[in-house]
Design a protein around this motif. Structure first.
Motif, PDB file in Angstrom:
ATOM      1  N   LEU A 215       3.336 -10.683  -9.457  1.00  0.00           N
ATOM      2  CA  LEU A 215       2.716 -10.265  -7.957  1.00  0.00           C
ATOM      3  C   LEU A 215       2.735  -8.384  -7.921  1.00  0.00           C
ATOM      4  O   LEU A 215       2.038  -7.792  -7.732  1.00  0.00           O
ATOM      5  CB  LEU A 215       3.629 -10.614  -6.746  1.00  0.00           C
ATOM      6  CG  LEU A 215       3.473 -12.106  -6.458  1.00  0.00           C
ATOM      7  CD1 LEU A 215       4.265 -12.387  -5.266  1.00  0.00           C
ATOM      8  CD2 LEU A 215       2.089 -12.022  -6.134  1.00  0.00           C
ATOM      9  N   MET A 216       4.163  -7.476  -8.702  1.00  0.00           N
ATOM     10  CA  MET A 216       3.704  -6.721  -8.142  1.00  0.00           C
ATOM     11  C   MET A 216       3.531  -6.148  -9.354  1.00  0.00           C
ATOM     12  O   MET A 216       1.963  -4.903  -9.906  1.00  0.00           O
ATOM     13  CB  MET A 216       5.447  -5.910  -8.169  1.00  0.00           C
ATOM     14  CG  MET A 216       5.645  -6.424  -7.314  1.00  0.00           C
ATOM     15  SD  MET A 216       7.576  -6.006  -7.406  1.00  0.00           S
ATOM     16  CE  MET A 216       7.589  -4.618  -6.845  1.00  0.00           C
ATOM     17  N   ASP A 217       2.888  -6.200 -10.281  1.00  0.00           N
ATOM     18  CA  ASP A 217       2.393  -5.947 -11.872  1.00  0.00           C
ATOM     19  C   ASP A 217       0.723  -6.146 -12.270  1.00  0.00           C
ATOM     20  O   ASP A 217       0.182  -5.954 -12.560  1.00  0.00           O
ATOM     21  CB  ASP A 217       3.182  -6.433 -13.317  1.00  0.00           C
ATOM     22  CG  ASP A 217       4.487  -6.509 -13.150  1.00  0.00           C
ATOM     23  OD1 ASP A 217       5.139  -5.119 -12.713  1.00  0.00           O
ATOM     24  OD2 ASP A 217       5.843  -6.420 -13.742  1.00  0.00           O
ATOM     25  N   GLN A 218       0.636  -6.950 -11.528  1.00  0.00           N
ATOM     26  CA  GLN A 218      -0.871  -8.094 -11.763  1.00  0.00           C
ATOM     27  C   GLN A 218      -1.480  -8.640 -10.849  1.00  0.00           C
ATOM     28  O   GLN A 218      -2.622  -8.557 -11.156  1.00  0.00           O
ATOM     29  CB  GLN A 218      -0.801  -9.657 -12.747  1.00  0.00           C
ATOM     30  CG  GLN A 218       0.126  -9.356 -14.193  1.00  0.00           C
ATOM     31  CD  GLN A 218       0.477 -10.971 -14.690  1.00  0.00           C
ATOM     32  OE1 GLN A 218      -0.880 -12.010 -14.642  1.00  0.00           O
ATOM     33  NE2 GLN A 218       1.199 -10.337 -16.108  1.00  0.00           N
ATOM     34  N   HIS A 219      -1.019  -8.194  -8.939  1.00  0.00           N
ATOM     35  CA  HIS A 219      -1.748  -8.427  -8.289  1.00  0.00           C
ATOM     36  C   HIS A 219      -2.049  -6.791  -7.526  1.00  0.00           C
ATOM     37  O   HIS A 219      -0.835  -6.561  -8.037  1.00  0.00           O
ATOM     38  CB  HIS A 219      -1.744  -9.293  -7.113  1.00  0.00           C
ATOM     39  CG  HIS A 219      -1.350 -10.795  -7.360  1.00  0.00           C
ATOM     40  ND1 HIS A 219      -1.197 -11.045  -9.149  1.00  0.00           N
ATOM     41  CD2 HIS A 219      -2.286 -11.496  -7.332  1.00  0.00           C
ATOM     42  CE1 HIS A 219      -1.166 -12.019  -9.596  1.00  0.00           C
ATOM     43  NE2 HIS A 219      -1.801 -13.133  -7.615  1.00  0.00           N
ATOM     44  N   ARG A 220      -3.403  -6.385  -7.155  1.00  0.00           N
ATOM     45  CA  ARG A 220      -3.258  -5.792  -5.706  1.00  0.00           C
ATOM     46  C   ARG A 220      -2.830  -6.085  -5.168  1.00  0.00           C
ATOM     47  O   ARG A 220      -3.607  -6.851  -3.943  1.00  0.00           O
ATOM     48  CB  ARG A 220      -4.771  -4.878  -6.082  1.00  0.00           C
ATOM     49  CG  ARG A 220      -5.140  -4.511  -7.580  1.00  0.00           C
ATOM     50  CD  ARG A 220      -6.708  -3.833  -7.669  1.00  0.00           C
ATOM     51  NE  ARG A 220      -6.881  -2.689  -6.683  1.00  0.00           N
ATOM     52  CZ  ARG A 220      -7.947  -1.861  -6.196  1.00  0.00           C
ATOM     53  NH1 ARG A 220      -9.432  -2.853  -6.758  1.00  0.00           N
ATOM     54  NH2 ARG A 220      -7.967  -0.966  -5.954  1.00  0.00           N
ATOM     55  N   LEU A 221      -1.862  -5.567  -4.300  1.00  0.00           N
ATOM     56  CA  LEU A 221      -1.126  -5.933  -3.140  1.00  0.00           C
ATOM     57  C   LEU A 221      -1.246  -4.542  -1.460  1.00  0.00           C
ATOM     58  O   LEU A 221      -1.454  -3.596  -2.070  1.00  0.00           O
ATOM     59  CB  LEU A 221       0.338  -6.374  -3.623  1.00  0.00           C
ATOM     60  CG  LEU A 221       1.066  -6.808  -4.024  1.00  0.00           C
ATOM     61  CD1 LEU A 221       2.228  -6.973  -4.312  1.00  0.00           C
ATOM     62  CD2 LEU A 221       0.209  -8.354  -4.295  1.00  0.00           C
ATOM     63  N   ILE A 222      -2.174  -5.330  -0.926  1.00  0.00           N
ATOM     64  CA  ILE A 222      -1.769  -3.991   0.240  1.00  0.00           C
ATOM     65  C   ILE A 222      -0.643  -3.703   0.948  1.00  0.00           C
ATOM     66  O   ILE A 222       0.571  -4.073   0.160  1.00  0.00           O
ATOM     67  CB  ILE A 222      -2.730  -5.568   1.884  1.00  0.00           C
ATOM     68  CG1 ILE A 222      -1.493  -6.695   2.001  1.00  0.00           C
ATOM     69  CG2 ILE A 222      -4.217  -5.646   1.434  1.00  0.00           C
ATOM     70  CD1 ILE A 222      -2.064  -6.866   3.078  1.00  0.00           C
ATOM     71  N   ASP A 223      -0.247  -3.003   1.807  1.00  0.00           N
ATOM     72  CA  ASP A 223       0.435  -2.150   2.011  1.00  0.00           C
ATOM     73  C   ASP A 223       2.018  -3.493   2.428  1.00  0.00           C
ATOM     74  O   ASP A 223       3.373  -3.561   1.798  1.00  0.00           O
ATOM     75  CB  ASP A 223       1.026  -0.995   3.124  1.00  0.00           C
ATOM     76  CG  ASP A 223       0.286  -0.061   1.960  1.00  0.00           C
ATOM     77  OD1 ASP A 223       0.381  -0.047   1.123  1.00  0.00           O
ATOM     78  OD2 ASP A 223      -0.122   0.961   2.990  1.00  0.00           O
ATOM     79  N   HIS A 224       0.974  -4.390   3.588  1.00  0.00           N
ATOM     80  CA  HIS A 224       2.539  -5.131   3.835  1.00  0.00           C
ATOM     81  C   HIS A 224       2.637  -6.018   2.845  1.00  0.00           C
ATOM     82  O   HIS A 224       4.336  -6.295   2.776  1.00  0.00           O
ATOM     83  CB  HIS A 224       2.169  -6.190   4.828  1.00  0.00           C
ATOM     84  CG  HIS A 224       3.207  -6.661   6.199  1.00  0.00           C
ATOM     85  ND1 HIS A 224       3.942  -5.968   6.674  1.00  0.00           N
ATOM     86  CD2 HIS A 224       2.820  -8.104   5.960  1.00  0.00           C
ATOM     87  CE1 HIS A 224       4.584  -7.805   7.199  1.00  0.00           C
ATOM     88  NE2 HIS A 224       3.957  -8.343   6.886  1.00  0.00           N
ATOM     89  N   GLN A 225       1.586  -6.496   2.079  1.00  0.00           N
ATOM     90  CA  GLN A 225       2.157  -7.791   0.957  1.00  0.00           C
ATOM     91  C   GLN A 225       3.201  -6.832   0.067  1.00  0.00           C
ATOM     92  O   GLN A 225       4.270  -7.603  -0.371  1.00  0.00           O
ATOM     93  CB  GLN A 225       0.817  -8.298   0.426  1.00  0.00           C
ATOM     94  CG  GLN A 225       0.116  -9.207   0.836  1.00  0.00           C
ATOM     95  CD  GLN A 225      -1.224  -9.499   0.380  1.00  0.00           C
ATOM     96  OE1 GLN A 225      -1.889  -8.682  -0.102  1.00  0.00           O
ATOM     97  NE2 GLN A 225      -1.812 -10.478   0.727  1.00  0.00           N
ATOM     98  N   PHE A 226       2.409  -5.604  -0.207  1.00  0.00           N
ATOM     99  CA  PHE A 226       3.876  -4.941  -1.421  1.00  0.00           C
ATOM    100  C   PHE A 226       5.749  -4.451  -0.583  1.00  0.00           C
ATOM    101  O   PHE A 226       6.137  -5.052  -1.496  1.00  0.00           O
ATOM    102  CB  PHE A 226       3.232  -3.779  -1.349  1.00  0.00           C
ATOM    103  CG  PHE A 226       4.169  -2.667  -2.455  1.00  0.00           C
ATOM    104  CD1 PHE A 226       4.063  -3.097  -4.034  1.00  0.00           C
ATOM    105  CD2 PHE A 226       4.998  -1.898  -2.119  1.00  0.00           C
ATOM    106  CE1 PHE A 226       4.917  -2.556  -4.974  1.00  0.00           C
ATOM    107  CE2 PHE A 226       5.425  -1.313  -3.261  1.00  0.00           C
ATOM    108  CZ  PHE A 226       5.126  -1.341  -4.069  1.00  0.00           C
ATOM    109  N   ALA A 227       5.384  -4.682   0.980  1.00  0.00           N
ATOM    110  CA  ALA A 227       6.847  -4.569   1.018  1.00  0.00           C
ATOM    111  C   ALA A 227       7.542  -5.800   0.786  1.00  0.00           C
ATOM    112  O   ALA A 227       8.634  -5.790   1.033  1.00  0.00           O
ATOM    113  CB  ALA A 227       6.711  -3.921   2.532  1.00  0.00           C
TER     114      ALA A 227
END
Length: 534
Positions: A215-227
């Motif tokens: 998820l962290m390497d291949q997806h563009r996450l919004i701040d909440h998803q990243f957190a």
């Protein structure tokens, strides 16, 4: 081995610098982001204010629009302020009933369940979710329902942490998370995250890490998803006893939470705990204080209890740390004061020595200057002597030759007894002409030594009193008097004898000339003596 004061100070100061360099760049980023926290919150509050204005403008007729706006306000508040989010979850239900829309009522109960779970109210969350008719929901809403139910069971299992109920709750949670995963698009964020969470809860750590890192390497996450992703991954590293990796992930999660104005997140609290365990009391206190402020702002009881349990411990150690730092600073201040006193004492000693050296240097410079002047005067005197000795030797030689001729002529005439011729010979001697020739030779020799004498002499007078010589004239009487003075003959009687004037006449000449000059009388002859020879 004894150490000097400067060495001790150097070791203390360099030691403190090395400790300061241990701060990770990510911690610096988090502290900088916390400094901008108000800006992120104000941006969210601006969005909320615009939505509330839109809600007021909708009135009471367009209930569908009101429902949509209330849903947007709920989404803004759900991780920002518990009471406001709860209020808008209630309004969603009320509008759903006014619309007589079972689907909207069911969906609003899911939203109410989420906010209740965020507050740690497990029973109330289940009560709300039990009233939801899943068949009325669309795919996205059903996926949200299943995942929320699964999360409720997982959180309850973590809360109980016993050998009987925890496996039961985890088993139930797996069924619901499987149902949620089946409704997700493959390789979507929800799909991969649910898979990773399930693997984590089942103890399949490596599989969970693979999914979360994907998820962290291949997806563009919004701040909440990243957190959410980094927080979950940090739990794995905590279990694997890798606190440094967990801290780095929690820092990133906390930065994302601050940027998204998420107040209910636990990342900051967990980060403070880990930093406290590693002895970083200063940062631990900063972050637990920020977590406490967020918990108070959010208003959820569970978060307040969690933070309140940790805050006094870290705050107490922070006080001890500050006191210790105060003592260290006092020691530094004392040592620096002592060093300053030593520096001042040495500065005074050095200053006094420098003053003595300056005085000695001045004496040397003055002596050297006087010596140089003496050397110049001696060189000048030697030059004058050499010039005039040569001049007078030539002059005397000429007069001896003349006397020799005169003697031979007289002897010859005496032998031949031509006495009348002797009288004629004597009468032919012109002493005035001889004296004039003597002066001309003197003038030539003097001007050879002092070619600028007349110009510098005239500079001491006004233009109307400048010496104006006749054609072919080298010096006049005025100039000869002061030419002799420049050569060192200052005695008036000697000057009078040389120039064949009376002493009074020379006195009068000197007084008259000085009176015409622009220079005070007592300085005039000093100025004459200052005229340089070539």
């Amino acid at each position: 081995m004894k150490l000097s004061l400067p060495v001790i100070l150097f070791l203390l100061l360099t030691g403190s610098c090395v400790m300061g360099q241990g701060n990770d760049s990510l911690l610096t980023r988090l502290n900088n982001t916390l400094g901008k926290k108000k800006e992120f919150d104000e941006a969210k509050l601006t969005r909320i204010a615009n939505l509330k204005k839109e809600l007021r403008n909708a009135g009471n007729t367009d209930l569908v629009l009101k429902y949509d706006v209330c849903l947007k306000l709920y989404n803004e508040y759900k991780s920002f302020n518990y009471n406001e989010a709860f209020n808008y979850a209630q309004k969603l239900q009320q509008i759903g009933h006014l619309l007589n829309d079972p689907t909207k009522i069911a969906y609003s109960r899911i939203k109410l369940g989420f906010i209740l779970l965020s507050s740690g109210m497990f029973k109330e969350t289940f009560d709300s979710l039990k009233t939801v008719n899943v068949q009325l929901l669309d795919t996205a809403a059903r996926r949200e329902y299943y995942f929320l139910t699964a999360r409720t069971y997982y959180d309850l299992a973590d809360f109980d942490k016993d050998n009987y109920y925890t496996p039961i709750y985890n088993s139930r949670a797996e069924k619901y998370i499987d149902s949620a995963t089946r409704l997700c698009a493959i390789n979507s964020f929800d799909y991969i995250y649910y898979k990773g969470l399930k693997s984590l809860k089942r103890g399949h750590i490596d599989t969970a890490v693979t999914n979360l890192k994907l998820l962290m390497d291949q997806h563009r996450l919004i701040d909440h998803q990243f957190a959410v992703t980094t927080s979950t991954l940090s739990d794995i590293y905590i279990r694997k006893n890798q606190p440094d990796a967990a801290i780095n992930l929690l820092i990133q999660a906390a930065i994302a939470d601050v940027k998204s104005s998420t107040k209910e997140a636990a990342a900051m609290t967990n980060l403070a705990q880990l930093l406290h365990q590693q002895g970083d009391v200063r940062n631990a206190y900063t972050f637990i204080k920020a977590a406490r402020d967020d918990a108070d702002y959010y208003g959820a009881r569970q978060r307040k209890i969690q933070v309140s349990a940790i805050f006094p411990i870290i705050a107490g150690e922070r006080i001890s740390y500050v006191e210790q730092q105060r003592k260290v600073l006092f020691l530094y201040a004392s040592l620096l004061t002592l060093l300053a006193i030593v520096v001042v004492v040495f500065a005074v000693i050095i200053y006094k020595q420098l003053q003595k050296l300056k005085q000695a240097d001045k004496v040397i410079q003055d002596t050297n200057h006087d010596l140089q002047e003496s050397i110049k005067k001696l060189n000048e005197a030697n030059r004058i002597k050499e010039e005039y000795i040569g001049y007078f030797f030539n002059l005397i030689a000429e007069y001896i030759n003349k006397l020799d001729k005169f003697k031979r002529s007289v002897d010859n005439k005496l032998v031949t007894k031509r006495f009348d011729d002797i009288h004629k010979l004597i009468d032919n001697i012109d002493l005035a002409k001889e004296r004039e020739e003597l002066f001309i030779n003197f003038d030539k020799a003097f001007l050879k030594l002092f070619p600028n004498f007349i110009i510098e002499y005239n500079a001491l007078f006004g233009k109307e009193n400048h010496i104006k010589l006749l054609p072919q004239q080298l010096l006049n009487t005025d100039l000869r008097i002061f030419a002799l003075i420049r050569l060192g003959i200052t005695d008036t009687e000697k000057i009078a004898h040389i120039l064949e004037y009376s002493v009074n006449t020379i006195y009068n000449y000197r007084a008259r000339i000085k009176g015409k000059s622009n220079i005070p009388n007592e300085e005039f002859e000093h100025k004459i003596m200052a005229i340089k020879a070539v």
